[in-house]
Design a protein around this motif. Structure first.
Motif, PDB file in Angstrom:
ATOM      1  N   ILE A   1       5.790  40.313  31.398  1.00 23.36           N
ATOM      2  CA  ILE A   1       4.981  40.282  32.622  1.00 23.36           C
ATOM      3  C   ILE A   1       5.338  41.452  33.522  1.00 23.36           C
ATOM      4  O   ILE A   1       6.514  41.802  33.668  1.00 23.36           O
ATOM      5  N   CYS A   2       4.308  42.042  34.140  1.00 24.51           N
ATOM      6  CA  CYS A   2       4.473  43.117  35.108  1.00 24.51           C
ATOM      7  C   CYS A   2       3.870  42.667  36.434  1.00 24.51           C
ATOM      8  O   CYS A   2       2.827  42.016  36.456  1.00 24.51           O
TER       9      CYS A   2
ATOM     10  N   ILE B   1       2.656  43.786  29.308  1.00 20.08           N
ATOM     11  CA  ILE B   1       2.823  44.921  28.396  1.00 20.08           C
ATOM     12  C   ILE B   1       1.990  44.606  27.155  1.00 20.08           C
ATOM     13  O   ILE B   1       2.208  43.594  26.493  1.00 20.08           O
ATOM     14  N   ALA B   2       1.011  45.444  26.851  1.00 19.83           N
ATOM     15  CA  ALA B   2       0.127  45.222  25.699  1.00 19.83           C
ATOM     16  C   ALA B   2       0.610  45.984  24.469  1.00 19.83           C
ATOM     17  O   ALA B   2       0.375  45.552  23.349  1.00 19.83           O
TER      18      ALA B   2
ATOM     19  N   VAL C   1       8.832  45.087  35.719  1.00 19.70           N
ATOM     20  CA  VAL C   1       8.680  44.396  34.440  1.00 19.70           C
ATOM     21  C   VAL C   1       9.710  43.266  34.396  1.00 19.70           C
ATOM     22  O   VAL C   1      10.879  43.481  34.720  1.00 19.70           O
ATOM     23  N   PHE C   2       9.254  42.068  33.991  1.00 16.95           N
ATOM     24  CA  PHE C   2      10.113  40.889  33.972  1.00 16.95           C
ATOM     25  C   PHE C   2      10.114  40.234  32.596  1.00 16.95           C
ATOM     26  O   PHE C   2       9.081  40.174  31.932  1.00 16.95           O
ATOM     27  N   VAL C   3      11.267  39.713  32.201  1.00 14.36           N
ATOM     28  CA  VAL C   3      11.377  38.885  31.012  1.00 14.36           C
ATOM     29  C   VAL C   3      11.434  37.438  31.515  1.00 14.36           C
ATOM     30  O   VAL C   3      12.079  37.152  32.530  1.00 14.36           O
ATOM     31  N   GLN C   4      10.698  36.553  30.834  1.00 19.74           N
ATOM     32  CA  GLN C   4      10.676  35.155  31.254  1.00 19.74           C
ATOM     33  C   GLN C   4      11.783  34.378  30.561  1.00 19.74           C
ATOM     34  O   GLN C   4      12.121  34.639  29.411  1.00 19.74           O
TER      35      GLN C   4
ATOM     36  N   ASP D   1      15.878  50.044  30.849  1.00 22.04           N
ATOM     37  CA  ASP D   1      16.144  50.371  29.451  1.00 22.04           C
ATOM     38  C   ASP D   1      14.881  50.117  28.630  1.00 22.04           C
ATOM     39  O   ASP D   1      14.417  48.981  28.534  1.00 22.04           O
ATOM     40  N   LEU D   2      14.342  51.172  28.019  1.00 21.23           N
ATOM     41  CA  LEU D   2      13.126  51.069  27.218  1.00 21.23           C
ATOM     42  C   LEU D   2      13.290  50.092  26.057  1.00 21.23           C
ATOM     43  O   LEU D   2      12.334  49.412  25.680  1.00 21.23           O
ATOM     44  N   ASP D   3      14.483  49.978  25.516  1.00 23.20           N
ATOM     45  CA  ASP D   3      14.722  49.073  24.385  1.00 23.20           C
ATOM     46  C   ASP D   3      14.538  47.607  24.764  1.00 23.20           C
ATOM     47  O   ASP D   3      14.302  46.769  23.901  1.00 23.20           O
ATOM     48  N   LYS D   4      14.675  47.263  26.048  1.00 22.20           N
ATOM     49  CA  LYS D   4      14.523  45.873  26.495  1.00 22.20           C
ATOM     50  C   LYS D   4      13.063  45.492  26.718  1.00 22.20           C
ATOM     51  O   LYS D   4      12.748  44.329  26.907  1.00 22.20           O
ATOM     52  N   ILE D   5      12.174  46.482  26.712  1.00 19.60           N
ATOM     53  CA  ILE D   5      10.754  46.219  26.965  1.00 19.60           C
ATOM     54  C   ILE D   5      10.060  45.893  25.650  1.00 19.60           C
ATOM     55  O   ILE D   5      10.212  46.595  24.658  1.00 19.60           O
TER      56      ILE D   5
END
Length: 180
Positions: free
Chosen positions: A149-150, A70-71, A96-99, A140-144
């Protein structure tokens, strides 16, 4: 096909993977310009299969070393990812992933990478040579946030519907095939 990417000075394995390709008859036919069994160009078939495997290996290496991220997150909710061009196309779906934490190999003490948790799914709406524009389709858009990483979502395989079988059982316990 097994491969390893090794950092020459340290001899550290940066990544390792296996590529498995199984082709159905119609997929084999695409590997040659003209499909006539008595006149097949096996060299052309091998060259095209090798190119297909090489593309899969290169895509895997690029995805692991330079993942789609996500840029930017616009006020409107539109998301921009850092890749475009030939790598992504309009309509592509990405997870979409959170590390999370780094995992260290107990024996070698080398990093195995970071854990990842799926938080959303996005769909590409517009592609430019250097970036792509996406919209949220799940999550949830707020978590992005910028930097997440996508990964391109693989198409799910659906079993084709099967009609009624032409095979019949005989009273003696055997079967009668359609061509009998």
């Amino acid at each position: 096909f097994d491969y390893r990417l090794i950092v020459a000075p340290t001899r550290q394995v940066k990544l390792a993977d296996t590529v498995n390709i199984a082709l159905e008859e119609d997929q084999v036919k695409v590997l040659v310009k003209r499909w006539r069994p008595e006149d097949l160009d096996y060299r052309e078939m091998v060259d095209n299969l090798t190119a297909r495997v090489a593309k899969q290996v290169i895509d895997s290496i690029i995805d692991r070393l330079y993942p789609i991220r996500i840029a930017s997150k616009q006020i409107t909710g539109q998301l921009i990812v850092n890749q475009g061009g030939k790598r992504i196309s309009k309509g592509s779906v990405l997870d979409v992933f959170v590390q999370g934490e780094e995992i260290i190999d107990f024996d070698t003490k080398e990093s195995l990478g970071l854990t990842e948790s799926h938080i959303a799914t996005i769909e590409i709406e517009k592609v430019t040579p250097t970036m792509s524009y996406a919209r949220l389709i799940k999550g949830d858009l707020d978590k992005i946030s910028v930097g997440l990483i996508c990964r391109l979502k693989k198409a799910e395989f659906e079993m084709p519907e099967r009609g009624k079988s032409n095979i019949r059982r005989t009273p003696q316990g055997g079967v009668k095939l359609p061509f009998d």
